[in-house]
Design an enzyme around this catalytic site. Structure first.
Site, short mmCIF file in Angstrom:
data_model
loop_
_atom_site.label_atom_id
_atom_site.label_comp_id
_atom_site.label_asym_id
_atom_site.label_seq_id
_atom_site.Cartn_x
_atom_site.Cartn_y
_atom_site.Cartn_z
N ASP A 1 19.81 3.98 -13.71
CA ASP A 1 20.75 3.01 -13.15
C ASP A 1 22.11 3.20 -13.82
OD1 ASP A 1 20.30 -0.12 -11.73
OD2 ASP A 1 22.19 0.39 -12.71
N ALA A 2 23.16 3.18 -13.01
CA ALA A 2 24.51 3.39 -13.55
C ALA A 2 25.08 2.13 -14.21
CB ALA A 2 25.44 3.83 -12.42
N ILE B 1 23.24 8.36 -9.87
CA ILE B 1 22.35 9.15 -9.00
C ILE B 1 23.09 10.38 -8.45
CG2 ILE B 1 20.82 7.26 -8.33
CD1 ILE B 1 22.42 7.16 -5.63
N THR C 1 17.75 -1.11 4.77
CA THR C 1 18.03 -2.47 5.24
C THR C 1 17.92 -2.58 6.76
OG1 THR C 1 19.88 -4.02 5.50
CG2 THR C 1 20.48 -1.76 5.11
N ASP C 2 17.69 -3.80 7.25
CA ASP C 2 17.69 -4.04 8.70
C ASP C 2 19.11 -3.95 9.28
OD1 ASP C 2 18.72 -6.41 7.64
OD2 ASP C 2 17.33 -7.74 8.68
N GLU C 3 20.13 -3.97 8.39
CA GLU C 3 21.51 -4.00 8.90
C GLU C 3 21.88 -2.71 9.62
OE1 GLU C 3 24.36 -5.94 6.38
OE2 GLU C 3 22.78 -7.00 5.29
N TYR D 1 29.12 -1.04 4.74
CA TYR D 1 27.83 -1.03 4.02
C TYR D 1 26.72 -0.51 4.92
CZ TYR D 1 23.34 -2.90 2.40
OH TYR D 1 22.01 -3.04 2.06
N SER D 2 26.56 -1.14 6.10
CA SER D 2 25.41 -0.75 6.94
C SER D 2 25.58 0.67 7.46
CB SER D 2 25.19 -1.75 8.07
OG SER D 2 26.34 -1.94 8.84
N LYS E 1 24.40 2.93 4.70
CA LYS E 1 22.93 2.92 4.59
C LYS E 1 22.33 3.69 5.77
CE LYS E 1 20.58 1.13 1.97
NZ LYS E 1 20.05 1.58 0.64
N LYS F 1 25.97 -13.18 -3.48
CA LYS F 1 25.24 -13.25 -2.21
C LYS F 1 24.96 -14.71 -1.88
CE LYS F 1 24.89 -8.68 -2.16
NZ LYS F 1 23.82 -7.89 -2.68
N LEU F 2 24.70 -14.99 -0.59
CA LEU F 2 24.74 -16.38 -0.12
C LEU F 2 23.88 -17.35 -0.95
CD1 LEU F 2 25.69 -18.45 2.00
CD2 LEU F 2 23.63 -17.92 3.29
N PRO G 1 35.18 -10.32 8.75
CA PRO G 1 35.48 -9.45 9.89
C PRO G 1 34.25 -8.66 10.33
CG PRO G 1 36.87 -8.90 7.97
CD PRO G 1 35.93 -9.98 7.53
P1 NAD Z 1 22.04 -4.63 -6.17
O1 NAD Z 1 23.47 -4.45 -5.79
O2 NAD Z 1 21.60 -5.93 -6.78
O3 NAD Z 1 21.60 -3.49 -7.21
C1 NAD Z 1 21.98 -2.15 -7.06
C2 NAD Z 1 21.66 -1.41 -8.36
O4 NAD Z 1 22.03 -0.03 -8.18
C3 NAD Z 1 22.46 -1.92 -9.56
O5 NAD Z 1 21.61 -2.06 -10.69
C4 NAD Z 1 23.52 -0.85 -9.79
O6 NAD Z 1 23.90 -0.72 -11.15
C5 NAD Z 1 22.77 0.40 -9.30
N1 NAD Z 1 23.70 1.46 -8.87
C6 NAD Z 1 24.77 1.35 -8.02
N2 NAD Z 1 25.37 2.53 -7.88
C7 NAD Z 1 24.67 3.43 -8.61
C8 NAD Z 1 24.78 4.83 -8.83
N3 NAD Z 1 25.77 5.55 -8.27
N4 NAD Z 1 23.87 5.43 -9.63
C9 NAD Z 1 22.86 4.71 -10.21
N5 NAD Z 1 22.72 3.39 -10.04
C10 NAD Z 1 23.60 2.76 -9.25
O7 NAD Z 1 21.22 -4.31 -4.85
P2 NAD Z 1 19.84 -4.94 -4.32
O8 NAD Z 1 20.14 -6.16 -3.56
O9 NAD Z 1 18.87 -4.97 -5.43
O10 NAD Z 1 19.41 -3.81 -3.27
C11 NAD Z 1 18.62 -2.70 -3.67
C12 NAD Z 1 18.38 -1.81 -2.47
O11 NAD Z 1 17.73 -2.55 -1.44
C13 NAD Z 1 19.68 -1.26 -1.85
O12 NAD Z 1 19.45 0.07 -1.46
C14 NAD Z 1 19.90 -2.16 -0.63
O13 NAD Z 1 20.59 -1.48 0.38
C15 NAD Z 1 18.48 -2.47 -0.23
N6 NAD Z 1 18.27 -3.75 0.47
C16 NAD Z 1 18.76 -4.91 -0.06
C17 NAD Z 1 18.51 -6.12 0.60
C18 NAD Z 1 18.99 -7.43 0.04
O14 NAD Z 1 18.82 -8.47 0.70
N7 NAD Z 1 19.54 -7.48 -1.17
C19 NAD Z 1 17.77 -6.12 1.78
C20 NAD Z 1 17.28 -4.92 2.28
C21 NAD Z 1 17.53 -3.73 1.61
P1 TYD Z 2 24.95 -12.07 2.25
O1 TYD Z 2 24.11 -12.77 1.23
O2 TYD Z 2 26.28 -11.49 1.81
O3 TYD Z 2 24.04 -10.96 2.93
P2 TYD Z 2 24.33 -10.03 4.25
O4 TYD Z 2 25.75 -10.10 4.62
O5 TYD Z 2 23.92 -8.69 3.75
O6 TYD Z 2 23.42 -10.58 5.33
O7 TYD Z 2 25.24 -13.08 3.43
C1 TYD Z 2 24.20 -13.71 4.15
C2 TYD Z 2 24.83 -14.49 5.28
O8 TYD Z 2 25.59 -15.55 4.72
C3 TYD Z 2 25.81 -13.66 6.09
O9 TYD Z 2 25.72 -14.07 7.47
C4 TYD Z 2 27.17 -14.03 5.51
C5 TYD Z 2 26.98 -15.47 5.10
N1 TYD Z 2 27.76 -15.92 3.92
C6 TYD Z 2 28.47 -17.11 3.98
O10 TYD Z 2 28.50 -17.82 5.00
N2 TYD Z 2 29.17 -17.51 2.86
C7 TYD Z 2 29.19 -16.75 1.72
O11 TYD Z 2 29.87 -17.14 0.73
C8 TYD Z 2 28.43 -15.52 1.67
C9 TYD Z 2 28.43 -14.69 0.43
C10 TYD Z 2 27.72 -15.15 2.80
#
Ligand code: NAD
Ligand code: TYD
Length: 354
Positions: A32-33, A59, A133-135, A159-160, A163, A198-199, A291
């Site tokens: 992990d970075a 990575i 992700t589903d995105e 982002y999506s 991915k 995140k939300l 946006p």
């Molecule tokens: P996060 O942002 O909390 O964690 C990402 C981790 O990756 C961090 O520890 C960061 O230090 C590390 N990282 C980033 N860039 C790096 C690099 N270049 N080299 C090595 N390490 C690096 O993310 P998360 O929410 O835990 O998501 C993890 C995975 O799951 C991601 O691939 C994301 O796309 C996927 N995912 C997330 C969700 C969600 O709801 N959070 C849903 C579906 C899929």
């Molecule tokens: P988020 O947790 O950023 O996940 P994702 O965009 O990957 O789905 O956001 C979840 C939902 O909540 C998304 O529709 C955006 C919305 N949102 C808010 O309404 N207010 C906020 O402050 C944040 C961070 C997200």
């Protein structure tokens, strides 16, 4: 036997590492970075545990990844590392391309090089598990059926799109080179150690601080929420029993409009930590929409249930209650994330070796 995990200090990765080592003695090498999203405090309970080897690195560093593969000879690589926040990708997409696309490419090439050196039986057992992700599927109309694994890729945010690009690379490395890959496309996760940008964690920490609860636009956007422990169990199932080259959608059967999530979190906080100033819902503030904001995500998770017997253990009601309770019990974790002190952990625990 060893697992190489990338991004294991992030939200889902750290939950996965903890969960894995609760159920198995198979060691985990965690690359992990430690970007802003990486927090080694999440793994503090593994301090001194020889089953967890933490390596700070990128990575995209091919020499480092080659060296880790050659030294630890993992039987699987579970790839979580990514830039993961849509809002950040809108403001600065470069890191998303660098890590999510180029970084995944580097890992695939390193894994392919290593895999080619293995004996035939080990080659068949090896897995490159790509966590996605589903995105990548884009946005659904209100009455459209949920995303299946064959839904077209229609990513709408940087982002999506990054991915989706990585998912395509993973697929191509299987079809062209035979690398035994599996991909999971999961819906929105929530639970312990979720970074409060995140939300759901943002709502909890802002409410407790008496700050506004920002709702983008009308708040009627729909997400399909899954408790992070259920995502971890899905990944374990796919690692054990998933068919190479396949993708599996993972979701919680929990579609909810954002505004309902906001009211649920407020109601739980009113119950568990009432504010003398009044109900937390008074803090709800509608703000300018994101946006290109995707309107609806929904996952059809029947394939993973049919083929691998996986179903989520938590309902939204049980998962969100556990999550709010976790944040209430871990105010010091929240405080160190908010102050930035979590970034000193490496220095405090490893000193000059950091
Ligand atoms: P996060 O942002 O909390 O964690 C990402 C981790 O990756 C961090 O520890 C960061 O230090 C590390 N990282 C980033 N860039 C790096 C690099 N270049 N080299 C090595 N390490 C690096 O993310 P998360 O929410 O835990 O998501 C993890 C995975 O799951 C991601 O691939 C994301 O796309 C996927 N995912 C997330 C969700 C969600 O709801 N959070 C849903 C579906 C899929
Ligand atoms: P988020 O947790 O950023 O996940 P994702 O965009 O990957 O789905 O956001 C979840 C939902 O909540 C998304 O529709 C955006 C919305 N949102 C808010 O309404 N207010 C906020 O402050 C944040 C961070 C997200």
């Amino acid at each position: 036997m060893t697992l190489l995990v990338t991004g294991g200090a992030g939200f889902i990765g750290s939950n996965f590492v903890l969960d894995w080592l609760r159920g198995s003695d198979e060691p985990v090498v965690n690359l992990d970075a430690l970007t802003y999203a990486g927090n080694l405090e999440n793994l503090a309970s593994l301090d001194g545990d020889a089953r967890h080897v933490f390596v700070r690195g990128d990575i995209g560093d091919r020499a480092l990844v080659d060296q880790l593969l050659a030294t630890h000879r993992p039987r699987a690589l579970v790839h979580f590392a990514a830039e993961s926040h849509v809002d950040r990708s809108i403001h600065g997409p470069g890191d998303f391309i660098r890590t999510n696309v180029n970084g995944t490419y580097t890992l695939l090439e390193a894994a392919r090089g290593f895999w080619n050196t293995l004996a035939e039986a080990e080659r068949a057992q090896f897995r490159f598990h790509h966590v996605s992700t589903d995105e990548v599927y884009g946005s659904l109309a209100p009455d459209a059926p949920a995303f299946t694994e064959t839904h077209a890729f229609e990513p709408n945010s940087p982002y999506s799109a990054s991915k989706a690009a990585s998912d395509h690379l993973v697929r191509a490395w299987h079809h062209t080179y035979g690398l035994p890959v599996v991909t999971t496309n999961c819906s929105n996760n929530y639970g312990p150690f979720h970074f409060p940008e995140k939300l759901i964690p943002l709502l909890i920490v802002n409410a407790l601080a008496g700050k506004p609860l920002p709702v983008y636009g009308d708040g009627r956007q729909v997400r399909d929420w899954l408790y992070v422990g259920d995502h971890c169990s899905a990944i374990r199932a796919v690692l054990e029993r998933g068919r190479p080259g396949e993708t599996y959608n993972v979701g919680g059967w929990n579609e909810k409009p954002n505004i309902d999530i906001v009211h649920t979190v407020c109601a739980l906080l009113d119950e568990l930590r009432p504010d003398p100033a009044g109900p937390y819902a008074r803090l709800i503030t509608h703000v300018t929409d994101r946006p290109g904001h995707d309107r609806r995500y929904a996952i059809d998770a029947r394939k993973i249930e049919r083929e691998l017997g996986w179903r989520p253990a938590e309902t939204f009601d049980t998962g969100i209650r556990k999550t709010v309770a976790w944040y209430l019990a871990h105010g010091d974790w929240v405080a160190r994330v908010q102050s930035g002190a979590y970034r000193d952990w490496l220095q405090r625990h490893y000193g000059d070796k950091a």
